[in-house]
Design a protein around this motif. Structure first.
Motif, PDB file in Angstrom:
ATOM      1  N   UNK A 110       0.836  -1.208   0.000  1.00  0.00           N
ATOM      2  CA  UNK A 110       0.000   0.000   0.000  1.00  0.00           C
ATOM      3  C   UNK A 110       0.867   1.253   0.000  1.00  0.00           C
ATOM      4  N   UNK A 111       1.910   1.240   0.822  1.00  0.00           N
ATOM      5  CA  UNK A 111       2.799   2.400   0.902  1.00  0.00           C
ATOM      6  C   UNK A 111       3.489   2.649  -0.440  1.00  0.00           C
ATOM      7  N   UNK A 112       3.868   1.583  -1.142  1.00  0.00           N
ATOM      8  CA  UNK A 112       4.536   1.723  -2.434  1.00  0.00           C
ATOM      9  C   UNK A 112       3.595   2.340  -3.467  1.00  0.00           C
ATOM     10  N   UNK A 113       2.357   1.862  -3.517  1.00  0.00           N
ATOM     11  CA  UNK A 113       1.391   2.433  -4.466  1.00  0.00           C
ATOM     12  C   UNK A 113       1.100   3.889  -4.113  1.00  0.00           C
ATOM     13  N   UNK A 114       0.927   4.169  -2.828  1.00  0.00           N
ATOM     14  CA  UNK A 114       0.649   5.544  -2.404  1.00  0.00           C
ATOM     15  C   UNK A 114       1.773   6.489  -2.831  1.00  0.00           C
ATOM     16  N   UNK A 115       2.997   6.042  -2.742  1.00  0.00           N
ATOM     17  CA  UNK A 115       4.122   6.886  -3.140  1.00  0.00           C
ATOM     18  C   UNK A 115       4.021   7.277  -4.612  1.00  0.00           C
ATOM     19  N   UNK A 116       3.439   6.400  -5.426  1.00  0.00           N
ATOM     20  CA  UNK A 116       3.341   6.655  -6.862  1.00  0.00           C
ATOM     21  C   UNK A 116       2.133   7.516  -7.238  1.00  0.00           C
ATOM     22  N   UNK A 117       1.065   7.475  -6.438  1.00  0.00           N
ATOM     23  CA  UNK A 117      -0.161   8.181  -6.824  1.00  0.00           C
ATOM     24  C   UNK A 117      -0.450   9.425  -5.996  1.00  0.00           C
ATOM     25  N   UNK A 118       0.109   9.515  -4.799  1.00  0.00           N
ATOM     26  CA  UNK A 118      -0.155  10.689  -3.966  1.00  0.00           C
ATOM     27  C   UNK A 118       0.302  11.961  -4.694  1.00  0.00           C
ATOM     28  N   UNK A 119      -0.549  12.965  -4.673  1.00  0.00           N
ATOM     29  CA  UNK A 119      -0.223  14.234  -5.305  1.00  0.00           C
ATOM     30  C   UNK A 119      -0.586  14.314  -6.765  1.00  0.00           C
ATOM     31  N   UNK A 120      -1.014  13.220  -7.365  1.00  0.00           N
ATOM     32  CA  UNK A 120      -1.402  13.243  -8.774  1.00  0.00           C
ATOM     33  C   UNK A 120      -2.704  14.015  -8.949  1.00  0.00           C
TER      34      UNK A 120
END
Length: 315
Positions: free
Chosen positions: A129-139
């Protein structure tokens, strides 16, 4: 130890971290009583303040529970809700969280899904979850495509992505169990999505079976399936366009789920899948109240965040 008891031990001890000085409420119904009783038995080994409440299954997913149940949820430290119809997107659940309760909902759970879905490493799921969040947060924009015909773009500029990790150790937090997804309630969306995995009331779709939904300005404008269309139309009689709201985009992060089995609760968590929902989003960061929340799972999606491809967890 029975399989049900072992799964209940994971849910109560690892996922919820129930302590001896806390109160624990198990909310269940007539069709999910064995799972409720297994959770209650484990909770009773930890705390003297464990209670189980049972009521008839609600009419639809997202229907509010009886008032005494809602009041008890808001008064508990820990709530586990194995129910036929989902309590995830209800005011009762959100008000329990606001009061400080740690809540895990298990909507539509079966004994098979309970045993299978709780046999997982939830610390690993949290890392995905943390890995996916790093990629999508702020988009500002998320686009999803599939070979089945999905091509839909979500406006998420002013909405926060959330994680459903199964680790519910902080006051006021909640998770589905089984868990494993990163999700957002978009402000708007445009395009088409094609469900080729699992969706109620059909369960696991047959090879070649597809459910098509067209979306414009955040509202579903066309539903190919008669049964789903009728469900949405019935809800719209009470709430109007809110029933057609494009409510959720979710990305599965549970790599222990290697095959779809026809359970939305489990299948939407499968690593490498996406699910898209129609209806209520008030419980997940949106502002639309509706008596339905219908998730459809998409196989083998490609996801882009502001044009950059997102690496999805794979089993």
């Amino acid at each position: 130890m029975s399989d049900l008891q072992a799964a209940a031990e994971t849910a109560v001890r690892q996922c919820m971290a129930l302590e001896g000085d806390e109160s624990c409420l198990i909310v269940t119904d007539d069709k999910r009583e064995p799972i409720g009783e297994a959770l209650y038995a484990v909770a009773g080994e930890i705390t003297d303040d464990a209670v189980i409440l049972r009521y008839p299954p609600g009419p639809t997913h997202g229907s509010e529970p009886p008032a005494p149940v809602a009041a008890a949820m808001a008064d508990a430290d820990v709530v586990l809700a194995p129910t036929t119809k989902s309590l995830s997107h209800t005011r009762a659940r959100s008000e329990a969280n606001e009061a400080g309760a740690r809540v895990a909902t298990l909507p539509g759970i079966t004994e098979e899904v309970f045993v299978t879905g709780l046999d997982a490493d939830y610390e690993r799921i949290a890392a995905h979850c943390a890995d996916v969040r790093e990629q999508v947060d702020g988009a500002s924009e998320i686009r999803v495509t599939t070979e089945a015909g999905t091509d839909i773009t979500f406006d998420v500029a002013n909405r926060e992505f959330l994680s459903d990790t199964g680790i519910v150790h902080e006051a006021g937090t909640m998770s589905n169990l089984p868990a494993g997804e990163v999700f957002v309630s978009p402000e708007s969306a445009d395009g088409r999505f094609v469900v080729d995995g699992t969706m109620r009331p059909h369960g696991l779709l047959e090879d070649g079976q597809q459910l098509t939904f067209d979306v414009e300005d955040g509202l579903v404008t066309h539903i190919s399936d008669d049964e789903i269309r009728e469900t949405v139309e019935t809800a719209a009689e009470d709430v109007g366009d809110a029933a057609y709201n494009l409510a959720e985009l979710g990305i599965g992060t549970n790599v222990a789920v290697t095959d779809l089995i026809g359970s939305v609760l489990l299948d939407e968590k499968a690593g490498g899948t996406v699910h898209i929902a129609i209806g209520d989003d008030a419980g997940i960061g949106g502002d639309v109240d509706a008596p339905i929340h219908l998730d459809g799972i998409l196989r083998e999606p490609t996801v882009f965040a502001d044009g950059e491809e997102v690496t999805l967890p794979q089993a």
